[in-house]
Design a protein around this motif. Structure first.
Motif, PDB file in Angstrom:
ATOM      1  N   UNK A  17       0.868  -1.177   0.000  1.00  0.00           N
ATOM      2  CA  UNK A  17       0.000   0.000   0.000  1.00  0.00           C
ATOM      3  C   UNK A  17       0.907   1.228   0.000  1.00  0.00           C
ATOM      4  N   UNK A  18       0.726   2.132  -0.961  1.00  0.00           N
ATOM      5  CA  UNK A  18       1.582   3.312  -1.080  1.00  0.00           C
ATOM      6  C   UNK A  18       0.741   4.567  -1.234  1.00  0.00           C
ATOM      7  N   UNK A  39      -9.671  -8.934   9.560  1.00  0.00           N
ATOM      8  CA  UNK A  39     -10.201 -10.244   9.242  1.00  0.00           C
ATOM      9  C   UNK A  39      -9.298 -11.135   8.426  1.00  0.00           C
ATOM     10  N   UNK A  40      -8.145 -10.593   7.974  1.00  0.00           N
ATOM     11  CA  UNK A  40      -7.281 -11.381   7.074  1.00  0.00           C
ATOM     12  C   UNK A  40      -5.826 -11.356   7.524  1.00  0.00           C
ATOM     13  N   UNK A  41      -5.568 -10.924   8.756  1.00  0.00           N
ATOM     14  CA  UNK A  41      -4.191 -10.675   9.178  1.00  0.00           C
ATOM     15  C   UNK A  41      -3.290 -11.891   9.049  1.00  0.00           C
ATOM     16  N   UNK A  47       3.146  -4.364   3.379  1.00  0.00           N
ATOM     17  CA  UNK A  47       4.072  -3.246   3.435  1.00  0.00           C
ATOM     18  C   UNK A  47       3.224  -2.013   3.187  1.00  0.00           C
ATOM     19  N   UNK A  48       3.204  -1.087   4.150  1.00  0.00           N
ATOM     20  CA  UNK A  48       2.352   0.100   4.039  1.00  0.00           C
ATOM     21  C   UNK A  48       3.222   1.348   4.114  1.00  0.00           C
ATOM     22  N   UNK A  49       3.408   2.005   2.995  1.00  0.00           N
ATOM     23  CA  UNK A  49       4.132   3.281   2.947  1.00  0.00           C
ATOM     24  C   UNK A  49       3.103   4.374   3.205  1.00  0.00           C
ATOM     25  N   UNK A  58      -1.223  -1.701  11.790  1.00  0.00           N
ATOM     26  CA  UNK A  58      -1.017  -2.983  11.120  1.00  0.00           C
ATOM     27  C   UNK A  58       0.487  -3.203  11.008  1.00  0.00           C
ATOM     28  N   UNK A  59       0.930  -4.436  10.842  1.00  0.00           N
ATOM     29  CA  UNK A  59       2.366  -4.681  10.663  1.00  0.00           C
ATOM     30  C   UNK A  59       2.830  -4.169   9.300  1.00  0.00           C
ATOM     31  N   UNK A  60       4.124  -3.898   9.200  1.00  0.00           N
ATOM     32  CA  UNK A  60       4.691  -3.526   7.908  1.00  0.00           C
ATOM     33  C   UNK A  60       4.572  -2.068   7.558  1.00  0.00           C
TER      34      UNK A  60
END
Length: 204
Positions: A17-18, A39-41, A47-49, A58-60
């Motif tokens: 996600x960017x 619901x999908x972790x 990876x979230x920029x 959330x992680x990442x």
């Protein structure tokens, strides 16, 4: 195409996600992402920029990615979600992704004007992106991507530098035209409902 998964990755889809580097926060996208991830972790590697937007729960999460880091991430993930930044969209497609695009909304303080909305809608109509302007549309697209990542894959052409440069120039022209047209429409509606701009944007 994204690189094939190894045996240990079969149960986890990789999602990038960017939101880009714009200084306006994009909390709406982060909130939608958090709602979906609950619901999908266990099935997703993120990876979230998030840039100038608050860090998602959330992680990442990472504030920014350098150019090389972004290229690596796009080459390795299954799905790309991004704002309607022309360069981000072009890079995603260059790496073989049909990006899921959530355009920034100026009415929510996410940008200075509505060119991302206009641009994303044009690309969505042309089938060049998957447009997600609502929470429901984003979650539906992400779930569809988890079920079948190839649904969001296109032919990659990592060596097409000249074509990419031409595409960037064309995108720039399209965005400029959309911004000018949108600004002209707003001005006419507010001040001069009888006036029409000519080809150069001047009023008759």
């Amino acid at each position: 195409m994204p690189r094939p998964r190894g045996a240990g990755d079969l149960a986890r889809a990789r999602v990038l996600v960017a939101v880009g580097t714009d200084t306006h926060p994009f909390d709406r996208l982060v909130r939608w992402l958090e709602d979906w991830h609950c619901g999908v972790d266990e099935d997703v590697g993120l990876t979230v920029q998030h840039g100038h937007t608050r860090a998602p729960a959330v992680p990442g999460a990472v504030t920014f990615l350098g150019h090389g880091e972004l290229q690596t991430a796009m080459a390795e993930v299954d799905l790309v979600v991004c704002h309607a930044g022309p360069a981000t969209i072009l890079e995603a497609r260059r790496h073989g992704h049909l990006p899921i695009v959530v355009p920034r909304d100026p009415a929510r303080g996410e940008h200075v004007d509505d060119h991302q909305q206009l641009f994303a809608r044009r690309l969505g109509a042309a089938g060049m992106v998957t447009l997600a302007e609502t929470r429901e549309a984003l979650i539906e697209a992400l779930n569809a991507g988890l079920a079948d990542p190839l649904r969001f894959a296109v032919a990659a052409d990592p060596n097409a530098s000249e074509a990419r440069r031409a595409a960037v120039e064309q995108v720039g022209r399209i965005v400029e035209e959309l911004v000018v047209a949108s600004a002209g429409q707003r001005q006419r509606a507010r001040w001069w409902p009888w006036a029409r701009p000519d080809r150069n944007g001047e009023r008759r």
